[in-house]
Design an enzyme around this catalytic site. Sequence first.
Site, mmCIF file in Angstrom:
data_model
loop_
_atom_site.group_PDB
_atom_site.id
_atom_site.type_symbol
_atom_site.label_atom_id
_atom_site.label_comp_id
_atom_site.label_asym_id
_atom_site.label_seq_id
_atom_site.Cartn_x
_atom_site.Cartn_y
_atom_site.Cartn_z
ATOM 1 N N TYR A 1 0.875 -1.361 0.218
ATOM 2 C CA TYR A 1 0.002 0.063 0.041
ATOM 3 C C TYR A 1 0.836 1.272 0.067
ATOM 4 C CZ TYR A 1 -3.060 -3.675 1.533
ATOM 5 O OH TYR A 1 -3.387 -4.760 1.645
ATOM 6 N N TYR B 1 -12.811 -7.219 4.847
ATOM 7 C CA TYR B 1 -11.605 -7.329 4.088
ATOM 8 C C TYR B 1 -11.318 -8.717 3.806
ATOM 9 C CZ TYR B 1 -6.783 -7.253 2.604
ATOM 10 O OH TYR B 1 -5.577 -7.398 1.821
ATOM 11 N N ASP C 1 -14.350 -16.478 6.362
ATOM 12 C CA ASP C 1 -12.984 -16.165 6.062
ATOM 13 C C ASP C 1 -12.237 -15.859 7.407
ATOM 14 O OD1 ASP C 1 -10.696 -14.873 5.696
ATOM 15 O OD2 ASP C 1 -11.287 -13.434 4.251
ATOM 16 N N LYS D 1 -2.575 -17.001 7.406
ATOM 17 C CA LYS D 1 -1.925 -15.771 8.139
ATOM 18 C C LYS D 1 -1.258 -16.731 9.271
ATOM 19 C CE LYS D 1 -3.235 -11.458 7.713
ATOM 20 N NZ LYS D 1 -4.647 -10.901 6.995
#
Length: 429
Positions: free
Chosen positions: A15, A147, A244, A273
Amino acid sequence: MDLAALDRAHVWHPYAPMPATVAPLVVSSASGVRLQLAEPVAGVTELVDGMSSWWAAVHGYRHPVLDAAVHAQVDRMSHVMFGGLTHEPAIRLAATLVDITPGPLQHVFLCESGSVSVEVAFKMCLQYWLGRGRPAKRRLLTWRAGYHGDTFQTMSVCDPDGGMHSLWKGTLVEQLFAPAPPGPFDRSYVDGFAALLGRHADEVAAIVVEPVVQNAGGMRFHDPAYLVALRELADAHDVLLIFDEIATGFGRTGTLFAADRAGVSPDVMCVGKAMTGGYLPMAAALCTSRVASGIAEGGFPVLAHGPTFMGNPLAAAVANASIDLLLHGEWLGGGWEHNLARISLGLSRGLAPARDLPHVKDVRVLGAIGVVQLDREVDLAAATAAAVRAGVWLRPFRDLVYTMPPYVTDDEDLALICTAVIAAARTCG
Ligand SMILES: *Cc1c(COP(=O)(O)O)cnc(C)c1O
């Protein structure tokens, strides 16, 4: 070699603009919960990691058990293609994931990133409906403030404001959005969700949500009772349900998976993750036998996906070791659940003083997640610098200064992290 100059000239960061406007810190090594810096910053040479390297390094760095697992696997094979071949690390990992996730989830697709696992989850659901002769069912329904990744299809279900949907209008598939879920359970919210689903059930393939915690979309917590309601709605309207759990999985919220808090199973679940303890990139999409057979019985019976590094043995080996360590290792305060309760308590105590700061809107803690929300945007450079001066690595975003510490963080380092969160929040007055 001037690493910082080469980095500025050539290396994209997440980003970030190119060339970068804020120079990243060069990390030379890491062990336990500490990152060693190549050059001292404000007299500080090492930082306690309050981020677990984006919520992944739950056992900290250079853990002897995880290091040994990687070394042992390198000595056998680092990688081998997964088409037509298989191997013990991936088989064991899939069996373990089936074992520890909700019962109906039986089949595992191993891939190399969370975003790709969400893509695979979508593909599973769309192909399921194709197989069932319902090709119109190919849209996704979610709630705002979510997200799910940075690839195009996952972006299409990220929060439409935070996900910059205006930038991608005409490019992103237009999905269906309910309002963001309120924290406490609200029956009228569920009624509104049900009405939206009812109007579009013929074109909806799946509902996709982050269970219990919406993470990168705003670190928002909601009552697990919503998950029960979503399960009922999905069944009533003949749509699939995707959880998710890429951020919430492997203990982060205090239970092994966030779905465990509600006692419901999705049709498809994504994990990533923390799965490899932050050592190597790997994620997985799990599905039920109903979904798998729906695809198998269709006109195109194979799941049309197969990344080069699928099932990577190194990543699978360290994931096996990390999950084993999480569930059966020795933790401060007893088992892993006690340890997470210890961290939760430490965060609650340590962050409580933030409530009295000017511009603090909310302070909230769930499991090993501690959040200070401001009434304005964080000054990222000033907030990060304040945390670094306190000896801690934090990465605030939007109006949030938060921590997701490694599970091996002891009480003293936890207190230090909380001090740094407060110092960072103070810079925003
Ligand atoms: C981080 C994250 C992803 C994307 O995972 P990557 O490995 O970064 O592609 C997807 N969903 C959630 C909930 C996440 O937190």
